[in-house]
Design an enzyme around this catalytic site. Structure first.
Site, PDB file in Angstrom:
ATOM      1  N   ASP A  32      -2.380   4.088  -7.412  1.00 41.55           N
ATOM      2  CA  ASP A  32      -1.133   4.273  -7.707  1.00 41.55           C
ATOM      3  C   ASP A  32      -0.355   2.932  -7.055  1.00 41.55           C
ATOM      4  O   ASP A  32      -0.804   2.388  -6.157  1.00 41.55           O
ATOM      5  CB  ASP A  32      -0.408   5.646  -7.281  1.00 41.55           C
ATOM      6  CG  ASP A  32      -0.848   5.969  -6.043  1.00 41.55           C
ATOM      7  OD1 ASP A  32      -0.959   5.053  -5.179  1.00 41.55           O
ATOM      8  OD2 ASP A  32      -0.933   6.955  -5.561  1.00 41.55           O
ATOM      9  N   ASP A  34       2.931   1.865  -4.868  1.00 46.68           N
ATOM     10  CA  ASP A  34       4.210   2.187  -4.075  1.00 46.68           C
ATOM     11  C   ASP A  34       5.080   0.814  -3.608  1.00 46.68           C
ATOM     12  O   ASP A  34       4.541  -0.169  -3.607  1.00 46.68           O
ATOM     13  CB  ASP A  34       3.764   2.572  -2.506  1.00 46.68           C
ATOM     14  CG  ASP A  34       2.842   4.025  -2.705  1.00 46.68           C
ATOM     15  OD1 ASP A  34       3.359   4.823  -3.577  1.00 46.68           O
ATOM     16  OD2 ASP A  34       1.844   4.144  -2.232  1.00 46.68           O
ATOM     17  N   ASP A 111       0.483   3.368   9.114  1.00 51.53           N
ATOM     18  CA  ASP A 111      -0.589   3.847   9.919  1.00 51.53           C
ATOM     19  C   ASP A 111      -1.572   2.863  10.460  1.00 51.53           C
ATOM     20  O   ASP A 111      -1.914   2.286  11.481  1.00 51.53           O
ATOM     21  CB  ASP A 111      -1.392   4.892   9.233  1.00 51.53           C
ATOM     22  CG  ASP A 111      -1.770   4.628   7.774  1.00 51.53           C
ATOM     23  OD1 ASP A 111      -1.435   3.830   7.417  1.00 51.53           O
ATOM     24  OD2 ASP A 111      -2.292   5.779   7.127  1.00 51.53           O
TER      25      ASP A 111
HETATM   26  P1  ATP Z   1      -4.550   5.757  -1.464  1.00 47.91           P
HETATM   27  O1  ATP Z   1      -5.420   4.783  -2.246  1.00 47.91           O
HETATM   28  O2  ATP Z   1      -5.348   7.123  -1.040  1.00 47.91           O
HETATM   29  O3  ATP Z   1      -3.368   6.060  -2.075  1.00 47.91           O
HETATM   30  P2  ATP Z   1      -2.630   4.503   0.361  1.00 47.91           P
HETATM   31  O4  ATP Z   1      -2.751   3.621   1.422  1.00 47.91           O
HETATM   32  O5  ATP Z   1      -1.746   4.350  -0.921  1.00 47.91           O
HETATM   33  O6  ATP Z   1      -3.888   5.153  -0.346  1.00 47.91           O
HETATM   34  P3  ATP Z   1      -0.914   6.997   0.634  1.00 47.91           P
HETATM   35  O7  ATP Z   1      -1.217   8.238   1.370  1.00 47.91           O
HETATM   36  O8  ATP Z   1      -0.425   7.010  -0.905  1.00 47.91           O
HETATM   37  O9  ATP Z   1      -2.308   6.007   1.143  1.00 47.91           O
HETATM   38  O10 ATP Z   1       0.289   6.366   1.383  1.00 47.91           O
HETATM   39  C1  ATP Z   1       1.115   5.089   1.350  1.00 47.91           C
HETATM   40  C2  ATP Z   1       1.336   4.150   2.504  1.00 47.91           C
HETATM   41  O11 ATP Z   1       2.271   4.899   3.121  1.00 47.91           O
HETATM   42  C3  ATP Z   1       0.042   3.745   3.280  1.00 47.91           C
HETATM   43  O12 ATP Z   1      -0.652   2.816   2.810  1.00 47.91           O
HETATM   44  C4  ATP Z   1       0.740   3.592   4.711  1.00 47.91           C
HETATM   45  O13 ATP Z   1       1.143   2.426   4.641  1.00 47.91           O
HETATM   46  C5  ATP Z   1       2.028   4.782   4.494  1.00 47.91           C
HETATM   47  N1  ATP Z   1       1.399   5.934   5.277  1.00 47.91           N
HETATM   48  C6  ATP Z   1       0.934   7.002   4.691  1.00 47.91           C
HETATM   49  N2  ATP Z   1       0.700   8.019   5.460  1.00 47.91           N
HETATM   50  C7  ATP Z   1       1.045   7.602   6.814  1.00 47.91           C
HETATM   51  C8  ATP Z   1       1.105   8.126   7.857  1.00 47.91           C
HETATM   52  N3  ATP Z   1       0.694   9.362   8.214  1.00 47.91           N
HETATM   53  N4  ATP Z   1       1.561   7.370   9.027  1.00 47.91           N
HETATM   54  C9  ATP Z   1       1.718   6.371   8.982  1.00 47.91           C
HETATM   55  N5  ATP Z   1       1.954   5.515   7.622  1.00 47.91           N
HETATM   56  C10 ATP Z   1       1.515   6.195   6.509  1.00 47.91           C
HETATM   57 MG    MG Z   2      -1.058   5.543  -2.369  1.00 49.07          MG
END
Ligand code: ATP
Ligand code: MG
Length: 409
Positions: A32, A34, A111
């Site tokens: 997705d 963001d 994170d």
């Molecule tokens: P995925 O491919 O699983 O969606 P993602 O990196 O996009 O991986 P998400 O859970 O969608 O993961 O979170 C989007 C973004 O928000 C992360 O890349 C990170 O920058 C931030 N983020 C998410 N969870 C946390 C957390 N617990 N603490 C700090 N930052 C976070």
């Molecule tokens: Mg994501």
């Protein structure tokens, strides 16, 4: 792109951020997209008609395009209140997280370094405040800032570390590894609904085997599935270990083949050992078999949902699969046909095969059911009528007359 350009034309800054940038840099298709912006959620809502504001802990704007949704988050500020004291509890966990900030502040409160890369449409560049590009090139997963502090703020980051290391094939920065062994227990305080969300991503993304192994290595798995961990450590005949491992491998294989995955199936394998042990106890205590299994299932499920809170329909499906396992043995009369027409027959049968493959059920029984379901109706009738002629019981029958004859002599 539409979201980014609309926000830009309205005079705001907007970047792609997080998993999508990270994955695009690896040449992978992102799950997705963001967006991070300096526009407030209300301002985002004014720009897009197809937008709604969600979230309590942190308010976000969701911009909807048909089936797709783009999450637009306003830059978050540092995690301090007016007096400079962090908004954390005794263990260091963040309680509130709702003040807006600058791009630089937004970056450092993410994170991992590779999750804090921003794609800037203004000049097609990557904005990197935390050394994320370097780590990305080296294939390293590393927390931003001081690891112990960041894990205490949000213990779920320990699980996310495992998920990303496995999914991306990155190595874990050693300094981020060590604190986990001491801090794993902080997961006990995380709401069970959030851990359930994480569990789905951990085990249903195609890397369940490696994820499971790494979670166990760090001592994290027991905070997600204590009953499974208990059965894995208490048994040494090799059976429970193989059963869950095989279930995980099958899940990964199905996903690799593009087949559908029912979440309850894998989770039901995690808890099976606990259910069957409890059911045996109930039977010894005098309960009829079906009730013994129902009560065992209730007990195990009610304990498990304190850790990962899955919805009721998942619990119901698990119960069906477990309850059918002893019923596979009783096949006479119309019993086998009744079982075959059960809506969860296929899952329960797959479960039986998995048990048989790993030493937990009679192989001949699994083979019987394999034949039975694809047989013609005549053959099915024949199979049910001739149950006693099946291999395992045959020998016993032959022996009996021999003994009798001897007695007569
Ligand atoms: P995925 O491919 O699983 O969606 P993602 O990196 O996009 O991986 P998400 O859970 O969608 O993961 O979170 C989007 C973004 O928000 C992360 O890349 C990170 O920058 C931030 N983020 C998410 N969870 C946390 C957390 N617990 N603490 C700090 N930052 C976070
Ligand atoms: Mg994501």
């Amino acid at each position: 792109m539409k979201v980014l350009y609309r926000l830009k034309s309205e005079g705001y800054d907007a970047y792609l951020v997080g998993g999508c940038v990270r994955d695009l840099l690896l040449g992978r298709e992102p799950k997705d997209f963001d967006v991070a912006t300096n526009a407030s959620p209300e301002q985002v809502k004014q720009v897009f008609r197809n937008c709604r504001i969600v979230g309590r802990r942190f308010r976000l704007a969701h911009v909807i395009f048909g089936r797709d949704m783009i999450e637009v988050a306003t830059f978050r500020g540092a995690d301090n209140d007016a007096k400079g004291a962090p908004k954390a509890d005794q263990e260091g966990r963040l309680l509130r997280d709702n003040n807006y900030g600058t791009l630089a502040e937004d970056a450092v409160r993410r994170d991992f370094t590779v999750n804090a890369l921003y794609y800037n449409i203004k000049d097609f560049s990557i904005v990197d405040y935390v050394g994320g590009m370097e780590d990305h090139k080296a294939g390293v997963i590393r927390l931003i800032g001081e690891p112990e502090l960041r894990y205490r703020e949000d213990p779920v980051r320990m699980i996310r570390l495992v998920r990303f290391a496995v999914k991306l094939g990155f190595t874990v920065n050693p300094a981020c590894e060590q604190p986990i062994f001491q801090l794993a227990e902080l997961l006990a305080n995380i709401p069970a609904a959030r851990l359930q969300d994480e569990a789905l991503k951990l085990f249903l993304s195609g890397y369940a085997v490696q994820t499971y192994e790494m979670l166990r290595h760090y001592g994290l798995f027991e905070y997600l599935y204590p009953a499974a961990e208990k059965s894995l450590t208490s048994e040494d005949n090799g059976f429970p270990k193989m059963f869950i491992a095989k279930a995980l491998a099958n899940t990964d294989q199905r996903i690799a083949e593009g087949k559908s995955i029912a979440p309850y199936f894998l989770f039901s394998t995690f808890l099976w050992d606990a259910v069957s042990i409890q059911a045996e106890k109930n039977i010894l205590a005098g309960l009829p078999e079906s009730i013994a299994y129902q009560q065992a299932a209730s007990k195990v499920i009610s304990k498990q949902v304190q850790h990962t809170a899955f919805p009721k329909h998942i619990g119901m499906a698990m119960r069906d699969v477990w309850a059918m396992q002893p019923r596979f043995l009783a096949r006479s009369g119309s019993k086998a046909f009744r079982l075959l027409s059960h809506p969860k027959f296929r899952a329960a049968y797959d479960f039986l095969v998995l048990r048989a493959e790993t030493g937990g059920a009679d192989k001949a029984l699994a083979i019987w059911w394999t034949e039975f379901q694809s047989a013609s109706e005549d053959k099915q009738q024949y199979m049910v009528a001739n149950l006693n002629k099946s291999a395992p019981k045959k020998r016993k029958r032959r022996r009996k007359p021999t003994v009798k004859t001897q007695r007569h002599e």
